[in-house]
Scaffold this motif. Structure first.
Motif, PDB file in Angstrom:
ATOM      1  N   GLU A   1       0.821  -1.214   0.000  1.00 46.57           N
ATOM      2  CA  GLU A   1       0.000   0.000   0.000  1.00 46.57           C
ATOM      3  C   GLU A   1       0.856   1.265   0.000  1.00 46.57           C
ATOM      4  N   LEU A   2       1.933   1.250   0.763  1.00 43.20           N
ATOM      5  CA  LEU A   2       2.756   2.454   0.918  1.00 43.20           C
ATOM      6  C   LEU A   2       3.906   2.525  -0.082  1.00 43.20           C
ATOM      7  N   GLY A   3       4.027   1.513  -0.930  1.00 44.34           N
ATOM      8  CA  GLY A   3       5.088   1.524  -1.936  1.00 44.34           C
ATOM      9  C   GLY A   3       6.467   1.284  -1.355  1.00 44.34           C
ATOM     10  N   VAL A   4       6.545   0.499  -0.294  1.00 47.77           N
ATOM     11  CA  VAL A   4       7.825   0.183   0.352  1.00 47.77           C
ATOM     12  C   VAL A   4       8.335  -1.141  -0.196  1.00 47.77           C
ATOM     13  N   ASP A   5       9.629  -1.227  -0.435  1.00 49.49           N
ATOM     14  CA  ASP A   5      10.244  -2.437  -0.991  1.00 49.49           C
ATOM     15  C   ASP A   5      10.204  -3.558   0.045  1.00 49.49           C
ATOM     16  N   PHE A   6       9.316  -4.513  -0.196  1.00 55.14           N
ATOM     17  CA  PHE A   6       9.129  -5.606   0.760  1.00 55.14           C
ATOM     18  C   PHE A   6      10.347  -6.532   0.791  1.00 55.14           C
ATOM     19  N   ASP A   7      11.056  -6.645  -0.305  1.00 48.34           N
ATOM     20  CA  ASP A   7      12.172  -7.588  -0.405  1.00 48.34           C
ATOM     21  C   ASP A   7      13.496  -7.014   0.093  1.00 48.34           C
ATOM     22  N   ALA A   8      13.505  -5.749   0.455  1.00 47.06           N
ATOM     23  CA  ALA A   8      14.734  -5.151   1.003  1.00 47.06           C
ATOM     24  C   ALA A   8      15.023  -5.758   2.375  1.00 47.06           C
ATOM     25  N   PRO A   9      16.300  -5.789   2.771  1.00 41.73           N
ATOM     26  CA  PRO A   9      16.638  -6.327   4.098  1.00 41.73           C
ATOM     27  C   PRO A   9      15.868  -5.601   5.201  1.00 41.73           C
ATOM     28  N   THR A  10      15.438  -6.340   6.193  1.00 39.32           N
ATOM     29  CA  THR A  10      14.689  -5.757   7.302  1.00 39.32           C
ATOM     30  C   THR A  10      15.635  -5.044   8.251  1.00 39.32           C
ATOM     31  N   PRO A  11      15.357  -3.794   8.570  1.00 37.44           N
ATOM     32  CA  PRO A  11      16.219  -3.088   9.530  1.00 37.44           C
ATOM     33  C   PRO A  11      16.214  -3.796  10.891  1.00 37.44           C
ATOM     34  N   VAL A  12      17.243  -3.523  11.675  1.00 35.21           N
ATOM     35  CA  VAL A  12      17.359  -4.125  12.999  1.00 35.21           C
ATOM     36  C   VAL A  12      16.884  -3.129  14.045  1.00 35.21           C
ATOM     37  N   SER A  13      15.928  -3.562  14.849  1.00 36.88           N
ATOM     38  CA  SER A  13      15.441  -2.747  15.967  1.00 36.88           C
ATOM     39  C   SER A  13      16.083  -3.272  17.236  1.00 36.88           C
ATOM     40  N   ASN A  14      16.696  -2.384  17.999  1.00 36.78           N
ATOM     41  CA  ASN A  14      17.448  -2.883  19.144  1.00 36.78           C
ATOM     42  C   ASN A  14      17.318  -1.967  20.347  1.00 36.78           C
ATOM     43  N   ARG A  15      17.327  -2.580  21.512  1.00 37.51           N
ATOM     44  CA  ARG A  15      17.470  -1.884  22.784  1.00 37.51           C
ATOM     45  C   ARG A  15      18.491  -2.675  23.573  1.00 37.51           C
ATOM     46  N   ALA A  16      19.525  -2.004  24.011  1.00 37.45           N
ATOM     47  CA  ALA A  16      20.660  -2.718  24.593  1.00 37.45           C
ATOM     48  C   ALA A  16      20.427  -3.049  26.058  1.00 37.45           C
ATOM     49  N   PRO A  17      20.703  -4.294  26.466  1.00 32.24           N
ATOM     50  CA  PRO A  17      20.640  -4.627  27.884  1.00 32.24           C
ATOM     51  C   PRO A  17      21.885  -4.140  28.615  1.00 32.24           C
ATOM     52  N   PHE A  18      21.762  -3.980  29.911  1.00 32.70           N
ATOM     53  CA  PHE A  18      22.891  -3.573  30.735  1.00 32.70           C
ATOM     54  C   PHE A  18      23.993  -4.621  30.660  1.00 32.70           C
ATOM     55  N   ASP A  19      25.242  -4.161  30.490  1.00 37.64           N
ATOM     56  CA  ASP A  19      26.363  -5.087  30.387  1.00 37.64           C
ATOM     57  C   ASP A  19      27.607  -4.473  31.020  1.00 37.64           C
ATOM     58  N   ALA A  20      28.722  -5.168  30.921  1.00 36.85           N
ATOM     59  CA  ALA A  20      29.952  -4.718  31.567  1.00 36.85           C
ATOM     60  C   ALA A  20      30.424  -3.363  31.031  1.00 36.85           C
TER      61      ALA A  20
END
Length: 354
Positions: A100-119
């Motif tokens: 519907e929005l004309g977005v390339d469905f076959d393009a790589p999916t972006p990565v959504s991230n939230r970082a956990p607490f670490d060293a």
């Protein structure tokens, strides 16, 4: 303001007003934290969406902007194992919107991230030594938590049930945030993923107060002085306020989020996992209504948002999270410092019967 019926949080954190500005990742910046702290409350800087360099810059700015105690907040989830089939199923569910929005469905999916607490994040805390460190989704592993404690920081975390509150006390929290079901943003639940176990603020706070010995901070749909006063009547030692701070000029939110907060009805929030993969409360929009607020196909936290990113770029209001608690219609367009003072002064007057 020395007439508060319970001063344990004031004494524990070294603050003047029992108001904690809630950490809201993506919306809270250093200027909001500084303003809340300088007004006498406890400002809270969310770190989950910041790189280490961004976190250092934020903490440096806060230290330069205030001499008062402040809080830094981290998520402490376990990163999920890759699940390619679930990721494909999720993107397939969203394919009609791509077309519907004309977005390339076959393009790589972006990565959504939230970082956990670490060293590495712990090293930043050891460098800046914030007076308070809070966690969401439980606590980090013991060795890391002991390193945080060694900096002198007081430890907070959110409980959404009495069992979680007892666990947090047993595992080293100096105070506990009792987070009611009404609260905006991500549920802090960590001992169970059963949403039916979640408790409303008015029911949760007094039960947590009765179950633990450490001071309790009430959170969830507290947006004005009446809510703060009610929290104290239920036995809380302070109130954490989030959504009301989204109305301040210091808040860093999108135009669509700004509009939704001021135009939606009080009944138009829901718990959803569509945007991150973990239950969180936000204002209803198109994708929540059409897909349904909760979907078993949404990838595990924090990966669900990746497939929505290209859609958000085309139609932000329809495909982005609009986090808000159930009392968002009580929000007012005032500054962070003024809001902090009004919450405290109005609550104290009500508690005194004025």
């Amino acid at each position: 303001m020395s007439q508060w019926p319970d001063t344990r949080i004031l004494d524990l954190f070294g603050i003047e007003l029992p108001i904690i500005q809630g950490p809201m990742a993506g919306a809270t910046n250093a200027s909001m934290v500084i303003a809340a702290c300088n007004a006498g409350g406890l400002g809270s800087m969310p770190a989950a969406m910041l790189s280490l360099d961004q976190l250092r810059e934020a903490l440096r700015n806060i230290r330069q902007g205030t001499s008062k105690p402040f809080n830094v907040n981290f998520f402490c989830h376990q990163p999920p194992a890759p699940d390619e089939q679930r990721a494909r199923d999720w993107k397939d569910l969203l394919e009609p919107y791509y077309r519907e929005l004309g977005v390339d469905f076959d393009a790589p999916t972006p990565v959504s991230n939230r970082a956990p607490f670490d060293a590495a994040a712990c090293e930043v805390l050891e460098e800046f030594k914030p007076e308070v460190v809070s966690f969401h989704f439980g606590l980090p592993e013991k060795a890391l938590l002991e390193r945080v404690k060694a900096t002198g920081a007081k430890i907070l975390s959110s409980a959404t049930t009495v069992d979680e509150a007892v666990w947090l006390e047993q595992n080293g929290c100096d105070a506990i945030i009792a987070m009611g079901y009404e609260a905006g943003g991500h549920r802090g639940m960590f001992l169970s993923d059963d949403l039916s176990s979640q408790v409303g603020t008015f029911a949760l706070v007094p039960q947590v107060v009765d179950a633990v010995n450490v001071p309790v901070i009430a959170a969830g749909a507290i947006a004005d002085a009446r809510g703060v006063a009610a929290a104290f009547m239920l036995g809380a030692s302070a109130a954490q306020v989030g959504t009301a701070y989204l109305f301040t000029p210091e808040a860093k939110i999108s135009a669509s989020h700004h509009k939704a907060l001021r135009t939606a009805k009080e009944s138009e929030t829901a718990i959803t996992n569509l945007f991150t993969g973990r239950p969180a409360r936000g204002i209803l929009n198109r994708v929540m209504r059409e897909v349904g607020p909760m979907s078993a196909k949404a990838p595990a936290f924090p990966l669900a948002g990746g497939a929505l990113m290209p859609l958000r770029a085309k139609a932000e209001a329809e495909f982005s999270n609009l986090w808000a608690g159930q009392a968002f219609t009580l929000g007012r367009d005032i500054g962070t410092a003024e809001l902090t003072r009004q919450l405290a002064e109005g609550a104290l007057a009500k508690l005194a019967g004025r």
